[in-house]
Design a protein around this motif. Structure first.
Motif, PDB file in Angstrom:
ATOM      1  N   ALA A  13       0.853  -1.180   0.000  1.00 29.54           N
ATOM      2  CA  ALA A  13       0.000   0.000   0.000  1.00 29.54           C
ATOM      3  C   ALA A  13       0.879   1.216   0.000  1.00 29.54           C
ATOM      4  O   ALA A  13       1.997   1.208   0.476  1.00 29.54           O
ATOM      5  CB  ALA A  13      -0.909   0.007   1.232  1.00 29.54           C
ATOM      6  N   ALA A  14       0.392   2.289  -0.557  1.00 30.75           N
ATOM      7  CA  ALA A  14       1.180   3.517  -0.639  1.00 30.75           C
ATOM      8  C   ALA A  14       1.032   4.303   0.637  1.00 30.75           C
ATOM      9  O   ALA A  14      -0.050   4.538   1.106  1.00 30.75           O
ATOM     10  CB  ALA A  14       0.711   4.353  -1.815  1.00 30.75           C
ATOM     11  N   ARG A  40       4.782  -0.497   0.470  1.00 33.09           N
ATOM     12  CA  ARG A  40       5.218  -1.455   1.502  1.00 33.09           C
ATOM     13  C   ARG A  40       4.802  -2.874   1.147  1.00 33.09           C
ATOM     14  O   ARG A  40       3.641  -3.143   0.841  1.00 33.09           O
ATOM     15  CB  ARG A  40       4.646  -1.072   2.854  1.00 33.09           C
ATOM     16  CG  ARG A  40       4.809  -2.131   3.939  1.00 33.09           C
ATOM     17  CD  ARG A  40       4.590  -1.563   5.314  1.00 33.09           C
ATOM     18  NE  ARG A  40       5.636  -0.603   5.656  1.00 33.09           N
ATOM     19  CZ  ARG A  40       5.639   0.110   6.772  1.00 33.09           C
ATOM     20  NH1 ARG A  40       4.660  -0.002   7.643  1.00 33.09           N
ATOM     21  NH2 ARG A  40       6.621   0.963   7.020  1.00 33.09           N
ATOM     22  N   SER A  41       5.740  -3.805   1.213  1.00 33.93           N
ATOM     23  CA  SER A  41       5.472  -5.224   1.019  1.00 33.93           C
ATOM     24  C   SER A  41       5.862  -5.975   2.280  1.00 33.93           C
ATOM     25  O   SER A  41       6.941  -5.748   2.837  1.00 33.93           O
ATOM     26  CB  SER A  41       6.290  -5.777  -0.154  1.00 33.93           C
ATOM     27  OG  SER A  41       6.047  -5.077  -1.336  1.00 33.93           O
ATOM     28  N   GLY A  42       4.999  -6.857   2.727  1.00 33.67           N
ATOM     29  CA  GLY A  42       5.353  -7.750   3.816  1.00 33.67           C
ATOM     30  C   GLY A  42       6.069  -8.972   3.272  1.00 33.67           C
ATOM     31  O   GLY A  42       6.082  -9.224   2.064  1.00 33.67           O
ATOM     32  N   LYS A  81       7.639  -9.851  -2.385  1.00 33.59           N
ATOM     33  CA  LYS A  81       7.099  -9.701  -3.732  1.00 33.59           C
ATOM     34  C   LYS A  81       6.604  -8.267  -3.894  1.00 33.59           C
ATOM     35  O   LYS A  81       5.670  -7.844  -3.211  1.00 33.59           O
ATOM     36  CB  LYS A  81       5.977 -10.705  -3.984  1.00 33.59           C
ATOM     37  CG  LYS A  81       6.454 -12.150  -3.968  1.00 33.59           C
ATOM     38  CD  LYS A  81       5.325 -13.122  -4.254  1.00 33.59           C
ATOM     39  CE  LYS A  81       5.830 -14.562  -4.271  1.00 33.59           C
ATOM     40  NZ  LYS A  81       4.743 -15.527  -4.553  1.00 33.59           N
ATOM     41  N   VAL A  82       7.219  -7.559  -4.803  1.00 29.84           N
ATOM     42  CA  VAL A  82       6.917  -6.145  -5.002  1.00 29.84           C
ATOM     43  C   VAL A  82       6.111  -5.974  -6.279  1.00 29.84           C
ATOM     44  O   VAL A  82       6.516  -6.438  -7.347  1.00 29.84           O
ATOM     45  CB  VAL A  82       8.210  -5.307  -5.077  1.00 29.84           C
ATOM     46  CG1 VAL A  82       7.890  -3.843  -5.353  1.00 29.84           C
ATOM     47  CG2 VAL A  82       9.001  -5.442  -3.782  1.00 29.84           C
ATOM     48  N   SER A 188       9.250  -5.937   6.674  1.00 28.30           N
ATOM     49  CA  SER A 188       8.691  -5.142   5.585  1.00 28.30           C
ATOM     50  C   SER A 188       9.793  -4.692   4.640  1.00 28.30           C
ATOM     51  O   SER A 188      10.937  -4.509   5.037  1.00 28.30           O
ATOM     52  CB  SER A 188       7.942  -3.918   6.121  1.00 28.30           C
ATOM     53  OG  SER A 188       8.834  -3.002   6.732  1.00 28.30           O
ATOM     54  N   LEU A 189       9.409  -4.545   3.392  1.00 34.59           N
ATOM     55  CA  LEU A 189      10.263  -3.954   2.362  1.00 34.59           C
ATOM     56  C   LEU A 189       9.553  -2.710   1.878  1.00 34.59           C
ATOM     57  O   LEU A 189       8.477  -2.791   1.284  1.00 34.59           O
ATOM     58  CB  LEU A 189      10.490  -4.935   1.207  1.00 34.59           C
ATOM     59  CG  LEU A 189      11.176  -4.370  -0.047  1.00 34.59           C
ATOM     60  CD1 LEU A 189      12.547  -3.811   0.282  1.00 34.59           C
ATOM     61  CD2 LEU A 189      11.285  -5.432  -1.131  1.00 34.59           C
ATOM     62  N   ASP A 190      10.123  -1.545   2.147  1.00 37.04           N
ATOM     63  CA  ASP A 190       9.517  -0.275   1.763  1.00 37.04           C
ATOM     64  C   ASP A 190      10.261   0.296   0.559  1.00 37.04           C
ATOM     65  O   ASP A 190      11.466   0.544   0.631  1.00 37.04           O
ATOM     66  CB  ASP A 190       9.594   0.727   2.919  1.00 37.04           C
ATOM     67  CG  ASP A 190       8.694   0.334   4.076  1.00 37.04           C
ATOM     68  OD1 ASP A 190       7.854  -0.561   3.881  1.00 37.04           O
ATOM     69  OD2 ASP A 190       8.833   0.904   5.168  1.00 37.04           O
TER      70      ASP A 190
END
Length: 544
Positions: A13-14, A40-42, A81-82, A188-190
Motif C-alpha cells: 500500500a502507498a 510497503r510489502s510484507g 514480492k513487489v 517489511s520492504l519499503d
C-alpha cells in the motif's frame, strides 16, 4: 465474526508523503507535479536455517533467527514480492526493516542477496538452504534497538521477487526478529517511488483505478462531503436500497452479553438504529430466534436480519452439496415458513470460507466444494418454499487468500448470489499491519493481479450490490490513542461516496477478538465522537 490465522503477507500500500490521505490518481494531461509514496510489502516467505539442526524447518515460527550460538550458525531468509509501482513511477530507494523480538541484538549484522527465489518457508532447512550472494548492506545496531533497517536500493529497482539472507558473525548473540507470523512488527520492504500527479484532468477522460494509500503520519480529516442520499430511500425485494446505504451492526462479539441487548447499547452509543442486525448460527440451530424476530418487530426501530449459517457444521461442504444434510436444510425451511415467512432477510452461507478451504483433491473442503455447497443450499431452500431469504457470499479480504490459485473458485454464481459481501478490518496504529483509510479497507492488495476487493467485485459482478458484512477498526499501538481510530473513521464518508456499489455497511463490535484486538467504536471518547459522525450521516436514512 473475525477469524485470524498467521499472517503471511503484509499488504502493499502507498504511504502518502505530501499527498492527501486516500489519494486518487487521474489520467489526462495536466500541469507537472510529483508526489512521493512508499510502497510497503510484507514478507511473502520467511524462515531460518540452523547448522546444528540441518533437517529442521522453522517456517511456522513467529521469530526468525540470525547469528551464532555455541556451535550453531543460523541464517534468516526473507522473500518479498513487489508489485509494479504504476505508470510513470520512478523508484528512488528501498529498505528492509526487521523488528527485534527478544534478547539483545549483536553488534553487527549483514544482509546478502539470494539469487534463488524458488525456496519456500515450508521446505527450507539447513540442508536445502539456498546459496548466499554478495553482501548488500550491513548494520551495527544498539543491543536494545527496536528494529534494524538495511538499505537495499542497489538491488530493488522495481517490481519483482526479492530474497535476502541476514547473518552475523558475533558469537553467542544471535538476532531474533519477528516473522510474518507475529501479530505485530512483521518484516517489511519499503520502496520509495515518485509519481507524476495530474492536477487537472483533461475534459472527457476517465479516472484510473484508485491507488490505495496509507499515510506515514496521522491522517488528516478529509473535507466534509455532501450526503449522497435524499430523505426517501427505500429497499426493493432483495433489500437493495433505491439510494443511500443500509446501516448495521453485529454487537457484543465474543462476549456473554445477549446479542439483542448488545445491539441496543451499540445503537444508543452510536446514535442510530442498526437497520441490519447481524447474528451467527450453525448446524442444526433453528433461526431466527424469538429474540431476533422481536428485534424486527420493533415499530420505533425498524430492522432487518442478516443471519449467518454454517450449514456444513460438523461435516464437509462436499457432503452438503451431495445432499447429505438435506434433512437439516429442510428442517430450517419448515421453521422459517412457520415463524418468519414474509419479511425479507439476509442469509450469509458460511462467511469467510477461505479459512476453511483445504485445496487437496477429495478433502471435501475445496473452494469448488464451497461453491457447490452454497448453490445446493440456496436451491434446496427455494425448492422448500423459502422465498424471503436474500443470499450473501461473504469473503474475508485477506491478501494471503486473495492471491491463491483457488480463490476465484469460491464464487457460487450470479444466479444464486444476491449480494457480494466482504469482512474487512483496519489497524489504526500508524504504520502498523493493515493500517490505512477506508479505501484501503476495501481495496488493499499486495498482488498486481488482484485489484482490491471493491475493484474486483465491481468488475467481475457489476450487477451485484456490495455488502460490507463486517468491518471494524482496532489500534495495535502499545498505548492506544483515540485520535488514531478517529482519523480512520474520518475517511469513511468521503471515500464511501466514491464507492456507489456499496449498499450495506455493518460494523462488528467486540472488546476482544481472537487476536486480542479491541474493535469497539467507543474504546476512547475521540473514537466514539468520530464514529458518531459517520452514524449521523443522512445517507443511512434508508426505510425498510
Amino acid at each position: 465474526m473475525i477469524r485470524r490465522n498467521a499472517r503471511k503477507m503484509m499488504p502493499i500500500a502507498a504511504l502518502a508523503i505530501g499527498a492527501g490521505f486516500g489519494t486518487t490518481v487521474h489520467s489526462g494531461a495536466a500541469a507537472a507535479a510529483e508526489t512521493t509514496d512508499v510502497v510497503r510489502s510484507g514478507a511473502a516467505e520467511d524462515t531460518y536455517s540452523s547448522s546444528a539442526r540441518p533437517t529442521y524447518n522453522f517456517g511456522s515460527s513467529p521469530t526468525v533467527v540470525a547469528g551464532r550460538q555455541g556451535g550453531d550458525t543460523m541464517v534468516a531468509f526473507f522473500k518479498f514480492k513487489v508489485a509494479a509501482p504504476g505508470t510513470g513511477a520512478t523508484v528512488k530507494g528501498a529498505k528492509v526493516t526487521l523488528t527485534r523480538d527478544a534478547k539483545n541484538l549483536p553488534g553487527s549484522l549483514s544482509l546478502s542477496r539470494v539469487a534463488d527465489t524458488a525456496w519456500t518457508e515450508a521446505s527450507l532447512s539447513g540442508k536445502s538452504a539456498p546459496k548466499l550472494g554478495g553482501v548488500v548492506a550491513t548494520a551495527k545496531p544498539a543491543a536494545t534497538a527496536n528494529a534494524v533497517t538495511f538499505d537495499v536500493s542497489s538491488v530493488v529497482k522495481g517490481a519483482g521477487t526479492y530474497t535476502f539472507a541476514v547473518t552475523s558473525t558475533v558469537a553467542n548473540t544471535p538476532a531474533r526478529f519477528r516473522s510474518a507470523e507475529a501479530s505485530t512488527g512483521q518484516p517489511s520492504l519499503d520502496v520509495t517511488v515518485s509519481r507524476p500527479v495530474a492536477t487537472k484532468p483533461v475534459e472527457g477522460t476517465k479516472p484510473t483505478t484508485p491507488v490505495t494509500t496509507q499515510p506515514t503520519t496521522q491522517p488528516t480529516t478529509p473535507a466534509p462531503t455532501e450526503p449522497t442520499s435524499p430523505a426517501e430511500c427505500k429497499v426493493d425485494a432483495k433489500l437493495v436500497p433505491s439510494c443511500g446505504v443500509l446501516w448495521g451492526a453485529a454487537a457484543g462479539g465474543f462476549s456473554d452479553v445477549p446479542r439483542d441487548e448488545a445491539l441496543k447499547t451499540f445503537e444508543a452509543k452510536s446514535g442510530r438504529t442498526s437497520t441490519i442486525y447481524h447474528t451467527y448460527h450453525k448446524g442444526d440451530e433453528l433461526f431466527p430466534t424469538k429474540a431476533e424476530i422481536a428485534m424486527t418487530n420493533d415499530p420505533a426501530n425498524p430492522r432487518t436480519l442478516m443471519l449467518n449459517w454454517k450449514v456444513g457444521y460438523g461435516t464437509t461442504w462436499a457432503n452438503v452439496a451431495k445432499g447429505a444434510q438435506d434433512a437439516r436444510i429442510d428442517r430450517l425451511a419448515t421453521y422459517l415458513k412457520a415463524n418468519f415467512a414474509t419479511k425479507p432477510f439476509f442469509m450469509v452461507l458460511h462467511h469467510e470460507p477461505e479459512n476453511d478451504v483445504n485445496p487437496a483433491a477429495g478433502s471435501g473442503q475445496t473452494a469448488k466444494d464451497y461453491a457447490a455447497m452454497f448453490r445446493h443450499t440456496v436451491t434446496r431452500l427455494k425448492a422448500d418454499g423459502v422465498n424471503n431469504a436474500v443470499f450473501v457470499v461473504a469473503y474475508m479480504n485477506y491478501e494471503k487468500w486473495n492471491n491463491t490459485s483457488w480463490w476465484g473458485d469460491l464464487y457460487p454464481g450470479d444466479d444464486v448470489v444476491d449480494w457480494v459481501g466482504v469482512d474487512t478490518y483496519n489497524n489504526a496504529q500508524p504504520g502498523g499491519f493493515h493500517y490505512g483509510d477506508f479505501n484501503y479497507l476495501m481495496n488493499r492488495t499486495n498482488d498486481p493481479k488482484f485489484p482490491g476487493f471493491y475493484n474486483w467485485a465491481t468488475t467481475k459482478h457489476p450487477a451485484k450490490p456490495i455488502m460490507v458484512a463486517e468491518w471494524g477498526v482496532y489500534d495495535s499501538s502499545a498505548t492506544v490513542q483515540g485520535k488514531n481510530k478517529a482519523a480512520v473513521y474520518a475517511t469513511v464518508l468521503p471515500q464511501l461516496a466514491k464507492m456507489p456499489q456499496i449498499k450495506g455497511l455493518v460494523y462488528f463490535e467486540t472488546a476482544k477478538d481472537q487476536s486480542g484486538h479491541d474493535i469497539r467504536m467507543d474504546d476512547t471518547p475521540e473514537a466514539l465522537a468520530g464514529f458518531q459522525k459517520i452514524a449521523a450521516d443522512p445517507r443511512f436514512n434508508v426505510k425498510l
